[in-house]
Design an enzyme around this catalytic site. Structure first.
Site, PDB file in Angstrom:
ATOM      1  N   PHE A 405      20.002  20.654  18.911  1.00 12.42           N
ATOM      2  CA  PHE A 405      19.862  19.451  18.068  1.00 12.42           C
ATOM      3  C   PHE A 405      20.444  19.608  16.656  1.00 12.42           C
ATOM      4  O   PHE A 405      20.875  20.677  16.290  1.00 12.42           O
ATOM      5  CB  PHE A 405      18.433  18.897  18.065  1.00 12.42           C
ATOM      6  CG  PHE A 405      17.297  19.848  17.816  1.00 12.42           C
ATOM      7  CD1 PHE A 405      17.367  20.792  16.824  1.00 12.42           C
ATOM      8  CD2 PHE A 405      16.141  19.770  18.591  1.00 12.42           C
ATOM      9  CE1 PHE A 405      16.302  21.639  16.571  1.00 12.42           C
ATOM     10  CE2 PHE A 405      15.067  20.625  18.356  1.00 12.42           C
ATOM     11  CZ  PHE A 405      15.155  21.555  17.344  1.00 12.42           C
ATOM     12  N   GLU A 406      20.454  18.527  15.922  1.00  7.74           N
ATOM     13  CA  GLU A 406      21.089  18.410  14.603  1.00  7.74           C
ATOM     14  C   GLU A 406      22.572  18.806  14.671  1.00  7.74           C
ATOM     15  O   GLU A 406      23.116  19.439  13.789  1.00  7.74           O
ATOM     16  CB  GLU A 406      20.388  19.268  13.533  1.00  7.74           C
ATOM     17  CG  GLU A 406      18.876  19.174  13.464  1.00  7.74           C
ATOM     18  CD  GLU A 406      18.358  17.772  13.204  1.00  7.74           C
ATOM     19  OE1 GLU A 406      18.465  16.979  14.148  1.00  7.74           O
ATOM     20  OE2 GLU A 406      17.848  17.489  12.117  1.00  7.74           O
TER      21      GLU A 406
END
Lengths: 602, 260
Positions: A405-406
């Protein structure tokens, strides 16, 4: 290359071309008492309120999570970094790092807080109107409301600009009608508010604040995830959802700025939580290793177990050094702004954008170091590590998404080089001229600083200093040669770009670790720095070898024949380094860990 | 109501303890410190009384620079100000000598109630609280499980923990000194707001030169001879005979060992 003598504003990415001075960087030793006091209060909150209810959280009990979020609001953790004028506590990034260390024992709830405070609240803090802040921020700060962020869609994740969710102005001009599907929405199950990315007229990327009980919003089933089971992750569907025009966040067509800035912040946070997780991996595995016996002794007595414990600590030391250095850069710039000026928020955002390269490095390097730690911790627990009865198993599963993620680590590797090239092309960073000079020096056997075989420079750790300077040169040499060869088509050569990123990351990690160690020696004396020095030396020893292998392989992709031969020779000249006895050094570090039953110091 | 709460900083619960070179105490370097557990309950009890009756809560701690952290923790939770008795000559004294220093400071301050924790998690003497009450010339109660201020703030009713699940209610006039047992309330944790507010609160430093105690009175009457880790030992004995005989022998043995 110049040396930084006094404190001044350092540009993002500048570390690659300037040799910094130990006193110019922020380290963990520079934290103030009040920062520890804040971290200790939040740690107490976690230990007294959250940890005893970990099982309820893991079984996704929404009432428990809501109650804990309200308590988190009471303690103040939700407003830690929000400006005081908006009802927060305006704390520094370095405080947030320290606070993050208390979060490791309950990753699911930490994830809930992280999403709520970063991608949930940041857009409203930095891009919201006064009215939006009045209406929503107070409730988010108190934990009465929980926020979520809707960007990813079923067909697009990393390529966020390809979203298909639309926002169409209603006939009366008072609402936007949102239609589309969002996936992997953290906090979805109990969120009161969604920050939603949609395209106005199918083209203009725009963010909207959408209240969760607005008619037309439905939630899909909880994802059956590998880990973070106490974190709600569900699809969110928008079917003709009417959102008042007052709920547009920022400007129409500029929502991607909000989305990407929020991600930058998130990247920095992942990097920081990763060193804390490494320390946790050390603590749980060393305690186990001291109890578990095999062949008549504890497994902590075995060299291969010591290797793992020491390597976790070395990686934690390096990531922590980078994290506080980067946080210090951000804090320095934020402190120089006037909180009462009208452009304070816009300029604060610029600061975060300024260090986007460092944030991406933190995210990739940190999450991969954390991945190493949870894996080796599980290995130390042996068969028991594979059992849910022991903590290593959950840590292993919970850590995995950090690399996804990110922005995946692959995307972030592309971004590091892309952002550096953009800064070079715009003239913000003199990478082109530095690159040309390096190539000239390297090929002409010109005035290249070499590791001094006769030790003419008697200052302590001068060999390490030269080596780090040359790691920078090797990284720039690679970047320069690759850019020369492929020009704008370099982005298509993903394997090469990722390899260059790896060299740049090793360099940032090595220099941060080295500078922190030197600063520690200067302030606390060499005697109190034994383990700092040993960890720095082992890290540097291995980092330069990793960099050399990556660079050699990459040069063979860029050049061939005589040109390749010349490049390899230059690289060899730059990275002359006599390896140290890392087995003895790691055993020394491990013995300290075994003695303390935790990371060697703090 | 003016309540003075004495807090002590002790090695944190999960600190790895090592004995020092002279075996007189533990090595204090490389150790994290926390507020003594019963003292946290004492702080909470004082804050609750203040919330009900108004007044002032003062945190008092004796020790080196580091104990400021313990005082600040109390201030962040809501105490009004702090007193730090700080002098190297006062460290490593016995309970009586340290109580003399504290009694002088507290006596001058004036108070309605003095709270201490029942005992400290490090030495565990459980002496300072009672000695303090004696030196201050006020009634004392120990092992308090409940504290009720009564009679228009003129007296206090204390529930004392006795042995085997028995309790005793005891009433005494104010001012008084009470040592607090862990578990009588739910200590609050500091909030960010509290920490920020505490920055403005006063911590008064007191050194030995501010006190009029003669050096002779600070000579410890009690000394730790040697600190050592208990030796772990294991002994197995097989009791012979039929089940009935063996059981009888076992009972005799357990009685001899006072296990029954």
């Amino acid at each position: 290359m110049t040396s930084v003598a006094t404190k001044r504003m350092v540009q993002g990415g500048e570390f690659l071309i300037t040799d910094a001075n130990p006193n110019s960087i922020f380290t963990r030793d520079d934290l103030e008492e009040i920062q520890y006091q804040i971290a200790s209060a939040i740690k107490e909150f976690f230990e007294k309120e959250v940890i005893p209810r970990a099982e309820e959280v893991e079984s996704l009990n929404a009432d428990t999570i809501r109650e804990l979020m309200r308590k988190a609001g009471d303690v103040g953790v939700l407003g830690l970094e929000v400006p005081t004028a908006m009802g927060g506590y305006g704390q520094k990034k370095s405080t947030a790092l320290l606070v993050g260390e208390s979060h490791t024992k309950q990753s699911s709830f930490s994830g809930c807080i992280a999403v709520h405070t970063s991608v949930g609240m940041i857009p409203i803090v930095y891009f919201g109107t006064e009215a939006q802040r009045r209406q929503y921020l107070t409730k988010l700060l108190s934990g009465e409301w929980i926020a979520a962020y809707c960007l990813t869609e079923p067909h697009c994740g990393s390529d966020a600009m390809a979203i298909r969710t639309t926002a169409t102005l209603s006939e009366d001009g008072k609402h936007y009608i949102i239609n589309g599907s969002k996936m992997w929405i953290t906090n979805a199950g109990f969120a009161n508010l969604f920050n939603v990315a949609a395209k106005v007229d199918g083209k203009k990327f725009t963010m909207f604040i959408v209240e969760a009980d607005t008619p037309g919003i439905t939630l899909g089933a909880e994802e059956k995830k590998m880990g973070l089971t106490g974190s709600s992750t569900r699809p969110v569907f928008f079917d003709n959802v009417k959102v008042p025009i007052e709920n547009i966040l920022g400007e129409i067509g500029k929502g991607h700025h909000i989305a990407f800035n929020a991600l930058n912040m998130g990247r920095m946070n992942i990097g920081s939580s990763s060193y804390a997780q490494l320390k946790r991996s050390i603590s749980i595995s060393v305690k186990y290793a001291k109890l578990r016996k095999a062949f008549g002794k504890t497994i902590a007595d075995f060299g291969l177990i010591k290797h793992k414990l020491a390597e976790m600590a070395i990686k934690a030391y390096a990531v922590e050094s980078m994290a506080f250095r980067t946080a210090g850069l951000i804090d320095d710039q934020l402190q120089s702004l006037d909180p009462d000026s009208s452009d304070y928020l816009a300029r604060s955002m610029e600061v975060l954008r300024e260090y986007a390269i460092e944030s991406s490095i933190m995210k990739v390097y940190g999450s991969e170091a954390q991945g190493y730690g949870v894996d080796e911790a599980l290995q130390i627990f042996g068969g028991n590590g594979y059992s849910k009865e022991y903590p290593a198993e959950r840590d292993y599963r919970d850590a995995r998404p950090s690399r996804i993620f990110e922005g995946t680590n692959e995307i972030n590797r592309m971004l590091i080089v892309d952002m550096l090239i953009k800064r070079a092309m715009s003239g913000t960073l003199p990478i082109v001229s530095t690159g040309e000079q390096i190539i000239k020096d390297v090929y002409d056997t010109g005035p290249l600083p070499q590791i001094d075989p006769d030790q003419k420079d008697s200052s302590p750790f001068s060999k390490e200093k030269t080596l780090i300077s040359n790691m920078k040169k090797a990284s720039i040499m690679l970047l320069w040669q690759a850019a020369q060869k492929w020009m704008i088509a370099l982005a298509e050569e993903q394997e090469v770009v990722a390899a260059i990123s790896d060299c740049i990351m090793e360099t940032y990690a090595a220099e941060s670790t080295y500078l922190r160690t030197l600063k520690h020696i200067e302030t606390k004396g060499e005697e109190s720095s034994t383990y700092h020095i040993t960890m720095m030396q082992v890290f540097l020893n291995d980092a330069v070898m990793r960099l050399e292998i990556t660079a050699r392989k990459t040069l063979a992709v860029i050049a061939e024949g005589a040109e390749l031969g010349a490049s390899l020779k230059s690289l060899q000249r730059l990275l002359q380094w006599q390896p140290i006895n890392t087995v003895a050094a790691r055993r020394q570090i491990a013995d300290k860990i075994i003695d303390r039953e935790s990371y060697p110091f703090d | 109501m003016k309540i003075i709460v004495c807090v002590k900083q002790v090695p944190s619960r999960d600190a790895i303890l090592r004995i020092n070179e002279t075996s007189s105490w533990i090595q204090d370097r490389d150790i994290a410190y926390d507020v003594n557990e019963p003292d946290s309950y004492a702080v909470e009890e004082a804050l609750k009384i203040k919330e009900k009756f108004g007044g002032e809560v003062v945190i008092c701690s004796l020790g080196p620079e580091r104990v400021q952290v313990a005082i600040k923790e109390g201030l962040a939770k809501g105490a009004d100000r702090g007193i730090h008795i700080c002098d190297p000559a006062l460290d490593n004294l016995d309970a009586l000598a340290q109580a003399r220093a504290m009694a002088e400071v507290i006596g001058k301050e004036g108070f309605d109630l003095v709270f201490t924790g029942l005992q400290s998690d490090d030495y565990g003497f459980a002496q300072t609280g009672v000695i303090l009450g004696e030196l201050l010339g006020v009634p004392s109660a120990t092992i308090a499980m409940a504290v009720e201020v009564q009679d228009g703030e003129k007296s206090v009713r204390v529930k004392r923990e006795l042995e085997a699940g028995w309790f005793q209610w005891y009433q005494m006039p104010l001012p008084a000194s009470i040592s607090i047992q862990s578990g009588l309330n739910q200590p609050r944790y500091a909030t960010l707001k509290g920490i920020m507010n505490a920055k403005k609160k006063e911590i008064r430093k007191v050194t030995l030169s501010d006190l009029s105690i003669s050096k002779d009175l600070l000579v410890p009457k009690q000394k730790i001879e040697r600190v050592y880790f208990p030796v772990k030992s294991k002994k197995t004995e097989i009791i012979d005979g039929s089940a009935k005989e063996a059981a009888a022998k076992l009972v005799t043995k357990l009685k001899q060992m006072r296990a029954l």
